[in-house]
Design an enzyme around this catalytic site. Structure first.
Site, PDB file in Angstrom:
ATOM      1  CE  LYS A 163      -4.173  -1.688   0.343  1.00 44.64           C
ATOM      2  NZ  LYS A 163      -5.235  -1.297  -0.616  1.00 44.64           N
ATOM      3  CE  LYS A 263     -10.868  -4.710  -4.031  1.00 44.29           C
ATOM      4  NZ  LYS A 263     -10.640  -3.363  -3.470  1.00 44.29           N
TER       5      LYS A 263
HETATM    6  O1  NPG Z   1      -6.410  -9.254   1.217  1.00 44.48           O
HETATM    7  O2  NPG Z   1      -8.545  -8.854   1.407  1.00 44.48           O
HETATM    8  C1  NPG Z   1      -7.362  -8.492   1.338  1.00 44.48           C
HETATM    9  C2  NPG Z   1      -7.066  -7.021   1.408  1.00 44.48           C
HETATM   10  C3  NPG Z   1      -6.674  -6.478   0.079  1.00 44.48           C
HETATM   11  O3  NPG Z   1      -5.701  -4.351   0.103  1.00 44.48           O
HETATM   12  C4  NPG Z   1      -6.699  -5.006   0.061  1.00 44.48           C
HETATM   13  N1  NPG Z   1      -7.894  -4.448   0.008  1.00 44.48           N
HETATM   14  O4  NPG Z   1      -8.081  -1.325  -1.561  1.00 44.48           O
HETATM   15  O5  NPG Z   1      -8.129  -3.315  -2.315  1.00 44.48           O
HETATM   16  C5  NPG Z   1      -8.125  -2.532  -1.370  1.00 44.48           C
HETATM   17  C6  NPG Z   1      -8.080  -3.042   0.046  1.00 44.48           C
HETATM   18  C7  NPG Z   1      -9.269  -2.758   0.890  1.00 44.48           C
HETATM   19  C8  NPG Z   1      -9.580  -3.578   1.928  1.00 44.48           C
HETATM   20  C9  NPG Z   1     -10.048  -1.692   0.646  1.00 44.48           C
HETATM   21  C10 NPG Z   1     -10.677  -3.345   2.724  1.00 44.48           C
HETATM   22  C11 NPG Z   1     -11.150  -1.464   1.441  1.00 44.48           C
HETATM   23  C12 NPG Z   1     -11.456  -2.282   2.478  1.00 44.48           C
END
Ligand code: NPG
Length: 371
Positions: A163, A263
């Site tokens: 990130k 997603k």
């Molecule tokens: O492994 O589920 C996982 C997390 C992956 O980084 C991840 N998710 O921006 O994609 C994204 C982020 C996220 C997670 C965004 C939770 C919002 C809520």
């Protein structure tokens, strides 16, 4: 099938460690689970909207209200329901894709359980195991990041997503490349944290041979992403901007991305997710499965989705212990760097009811109005 009742449950799962992104820090994951009861049996769905409207405009309470007031009654009033009818029946209600995706997932699970077919088979999956990646949050120091990356690599992950945000980008990426070498599959995710004025800065990431840069600019800024894509060698991937197969087609045709993160919640369901996949395959655009810190229910469905042939890049589908000490389903484990795709009917996982009950903080059942 005909639905008798729709149960909504809010669950709260503590994360094994806080997850910090450009959007904020999460220490617990709240999820909204949907269980449909039908004349053909029950089915489970998961809504990936967060506790607050930080990733997108939807959030858990908005999804709950939308399900209770609009989506639930519409589906409870329908006859001869099947998963493919859910989106058309709900079409008149604008937006609320995550809420729609959750209830479609539950209907799909019920339908496939009754038919004895796995979600992977139904969607057109071609593999029995997927190679997962892991998303690593923003840390307070580069040393802390390197320790965390070491742990994930030791656990068997082969693809890492860091990130990033302004002030936490070139240095952490450089440190990870220096320590772990050029063979590590590495990508970055900015969650919309940059502006067009940062394009020159982002181009400096090119020196680190990244698999991709994900959603650097605002979700509405397809023109900016196209501009960025012309200035950098690193492939641009979109997440938040892609809310349907149509928006994926637009983004690809504008040159705003050359990779797509899919997603199901963000695009309104697993059927639309498959449509995004098919569109991308037809355009020669590689896709991967994004993650939203799902419980075992959403993880099972994401594994099924990621088993489709166009998912040529590892997704954000890590093993259960990367997220939770205790989940509401049996855990998903990493074996030789892969996770098995469930083969049982429907989602192919059973909910652990005592655990679910212990983690439930709110519940409500909606039933059909008698005529
Ligand atoms: O492994 O589920 C996982 C997390 C992956 O980084 C991840 N998710 O921006 O994609 C994204 C982020 C996220 C997670 C965004 C939770 C919002 C809520």
């Amino acid at each position: 099938m005909n639905l008798h009742a729709i149960e909504l449950r809010r669950v709260c799962l503590p994360l094994v460690s806080p997850f910090r992104t450009a959007l904020g820090t999460e220490s617990v994951r709240e999820a909204l689970l949907v269980r449909v009861e039908s004349d053909e049996g029950e089915g489970w769905g998961e809504c990936v909207a967060g506790s607050d409207p930080l990733y997108c405009s939807e959030y858990l309470d908005s999804a709950w209200l939308t399900l209770r007031r609009y989506l639930g009654p519409r589906l409870l009033g329908a006859t001869d329901l099947s998963a493919s009818k859910v989106q058309p029946l709900l079409h008149e209600f604008k937006g609320h894709r995550m809420a729609k995706a959750a209830v479609e997932m539950a209907v799909l699970d019920a339908q496939l359980r009754a038919a004895g077919v796995s979600l992977s088979t139904f969607l057109g999956g071609v593999t029995g195991a997927v190679t997962p990646g892991v998303a690593v949050g923003i840390m307070s120091s580069v040393d802390e990041l390197l320790d965390s990356v070491t742990e994930y690599l030791d656990a068997g992950y082969r693809r890492l997503k860091l990130k990033i945000q302004p002030g936490w980008d070139l240095a952490p990426v450089e440190a990870v490349r220096d320590r772990f070498g050029d063979d590590l599959m590495l990508q970055v995710d900015a969650n919309c944290a940059y502006r067009r004025a940062d394009i020159g800065h982002l181009a400096r990431l090119d020196q680190f041979s990244l698999l991709l840069i994900e959603q650097p600019l605002d979700e509405d800024d397809l023109v900016g992403h196209a501009q960025l894509a012309r200035h950098i060698a690193t492939p641009v991937c979109l997440d938040e901007s892609i809310v349907s197969a149509q928006s994926a087609a637009t983004a690809i045709s504008m040159g705003a991305c050359s990779v797509v993160n899919i997603k199901a919640g963000r695009v309104g369901g697993y059927l639309e997710a498959r449509a995004v996949h098919d569109l991308c395959v037809s355009k020669g655009v590689p896709v991967w499965c994004g993650g939203m810190l799902e419980t075992g229910l959403g993880r099972a469905a994401n594994l099924a989705l990621a088993s489709l042939p166009g998912f040529t890049l590892p997704g954000d589908i890590s093993a259960t212990d990367r997220y939770f000490r205790e989940d509401i389903t049996p855990p998903f484990l990493l074996h030789d760097g892969t996770i098995a795709v469930p083969t049982g009917p429907g989602l192919g996982v059973e909910v652990l009811l005592p655990v679910l009950d212990a983690l439930t903080t709110q519940s409500e059942t909606i039933t059909a109005v008698e005529h």
